[in-house]
Scaffold this active site. Sequence first.
Site, mmCIF file in Angstrom:
data_model
loop_
_atom_site.group_PDB
_atom_site.id
_atom_site.type_symbol
_atom_site.label_atom_id
_atom_site.label_comp_id
_atom_site.label_asym_id
_atom_site.label_seq_id
_atom_site.Cartn_x
_atom_site.Cartn_y
_atom_site.Cartn_z
ATOM 1 N N TYR A 144 4.294 3.307 -8.995
ATOM 2 C CA TYR A 144 5.209 2.302 -8.371
ATOM 3 C C TYR A 144 6.421 2.981 -8.890
ATOM 4 O O TYR A 144 7.564 2.803 -7.922
ATOM 5 C CB TYR A 144 5.268 0.810 -8.924
ATOM 6 C CG TYR A 144 4.373 0.226 -8.176
ATOM 7 C CD1 TYR A 144 2.796 0.224 -7.912
ATOM 8 C CD2 TYR A 144 4.796 -1.019 -7.543
ATOM 9 C CE1 TYR A 144 1.882 -0.479 -7.024
ATOM 10 C CE2 TYR A 144 3.924 -1.846 -6.697
ATOM 11 C CZ TYR A 144 2.750 -1.648 -6.487
ATOM 12 O OH TYR A 144 1.945 -2.299 -5.754
ATOM 13 N N LYS A 194 -9.980 4.609 -13.168
ATOM 14 C CA LYS A 194 -10.632 5.815 -12.334
ATOM 15 C C LYS A 194 -10.419 7.166 -13.166
ATOM 16 O O LYS A 194 -10.293 8.095 -12.537
ATOM 17 C CB LYS A 194 -9.671 5.967 -10.854
ATOM 18 C CG LYS A 194 -10.474 6.641 -10.029
ATOM 19 C CD LYS A 194 -11.588 5.933 -9.359
ATOM 20 C CE LYS A 194 -12.306 6.887 -8.254
ATOM 21 N NZ LYS A 194 -13.591 6.274 -7.795
ATOM 22 N N ASP A 226 -13.309 1.159 -8.311
ATOM 23 C CA ASP A 226 -14.463 0.762 -7.088
ATOM 24 C C ASP A 226 -15.358 -0.282 -7.559
ATOM 25 O O ASP A 226 -15.426 -1.230 -6.921
ATOM 26 C CB ASP A 226 -14.737 2.078 -6.343
ATOM 27 C CG ASP A 226 -15.276 3.159 -7.454
ATOM 28 O OD1 ASP A 226 -15.220 2.895 -8.708
ATOM 29 O OD2 ASP A 226 -15.791 4.131 -7.103
ATOM 30 N N ASP A 250 -2.382 -4.546 -8.467
ATOM 31 C CA ASP A 250 -1.817 -4.991 -7.378
ATOM 32 C C ASP A 250 -3.028 -5.398 -6.331
ATOM 33 O O ASP A 250 -3.190 -6.628 -5.830
ATOM 34 C CB ASP A 250 -1.229 -4.007 -6.610
ATOM 35 C CG ASP A 250 -0.373 -4.600 -5.316
ATOM 36 O OD1 ASP A 250 0.184 -5.597 -5.377
ATOM 37 O OD2 ASP A 250 -0.329 -3.773 -4.539
ATOM 38 N N ASP A 254 -5.155 -9.364 -5.828
ATOM 39 C CA ASP A 254 -5.091 -10.001 -4.312
ATOM 40 C C ASP A 254 -6.807 -10.370 -4.179
ATOM 41 O O ASP A 254 -7.059 -11.437 -3.702
ATOM 42 C CB ASP A 254 -4.766 -8.997 -3.466
ATOM 43 C CG ASP A 254 -3.313 -9.438 -3.054
ATOM 44 O OD1 ASP A 254 -2.609 -9.953 -3.725
ATOM 45 O OD2 ASP A 254 -3.025 -9.268 -1.560
#
Length: 359
Positions: A144, A194, A226, A250, A254
């Site tokens: 970001y 990851k 994942d 992020d 959600d």
Amino acid sequence: MSEYKIALIRGDGIGPEIVNEAVKVMETAGDKFGHQFSFVDVLMGGCATDAVGVSYPAGTAETCKSCDAVLLGAVGGPKWGSDKPAEQRPETALLAIRKDLGLFTNLRPAAMRKGMADASPLKKETAEQGFDIMMVRELTGGIYFGKRNRYETEDRGIEASDLMTYSELEIERIGRKAFELARLRRNKVTSVDKANVLACSRLWREVMHRLAEEYSDVEYEDMLVDNCAMQIVRNPGQFDVVVTENMFGDILSDEASQVTGSIGLLPSASLGASAPGLYEPIHGSAPDIAGQNKANPIATILSVAMMFRYSFGLSAEAQAIEDAVDKVLADGWHTADIAGSDEQLVGTDKMGELICKAI
Ligand code: IPM
Ligand code: MG
């Protein structure tokens, strides 16, 4: 009598309506428990672009820093889309305020509230088991805030890049928050990365393992992002505190919010090393229903509860707000975004009033 000064960023779309209800709730709780609140309006987001030409007017951070906490409704909308210059986009303001206030910890609780199982997209058996996840998202680092580039190449057309960077310092301070929180909850941390692909994730994992040794009383596990995305819909009950970097957080937050049944119910807190914290619903500005008295104010009201708890140490007051929300929902009252019978469908303002009454 204690006094608190709150910066209000009402923002765009449904922002102003839901902040109104949250202010009512604060004042009601203040009357009941003997606290006084004063409010300072801060212009930020698309509305600021319309008024003064930029989404993050000079002095925004300074005004917020002069307050004890910040409450944000929502910013953004199609009117100020990605085709507009950066300084006019509401998202630019959001990232800037996070950085300027040093809000590196983002807490996004996603819990299945009583009576909400029917509204959840999860399998009935899974939803009925319930879950209570505290998503801890790193908020001021990673991709970001890395260097961005866009340039012409000779043979591949235009190329663009975004750099992801993390330092040990950034990883360690967010990791500590996660372990400390787990001790106050069910004592388990899942660190999501990851590490099978990214160098940042391998460093992330190394630092988290050091902390896991230090906090040896807390159960710890690594999980690849994942797999985590899959586990949230398969068996969300396995999670307590989930800690992860900015972009993974992020996306996963959600997902976690949606499986609770309504994104309209979820609050968040963004905290730094010192005051003020910033509190906001996790949903967006919902321009399609703005100004129609349809929006669910509960996420913003629960953000006030988080503010009371994390910025002011007012846990009884926070609990009173949360209990009031639970009671109103259990009594069957609902806004259009959550399931229920038509007779008990209420608008934004009525929902706020019901919650005030229950306090
Ligand atoms: C969020 C939002 C923001 C983010 C956007 C609006 C920049 O999606 O708070 O989750 O990506 O952090
Ligand atoms: Mg998001």
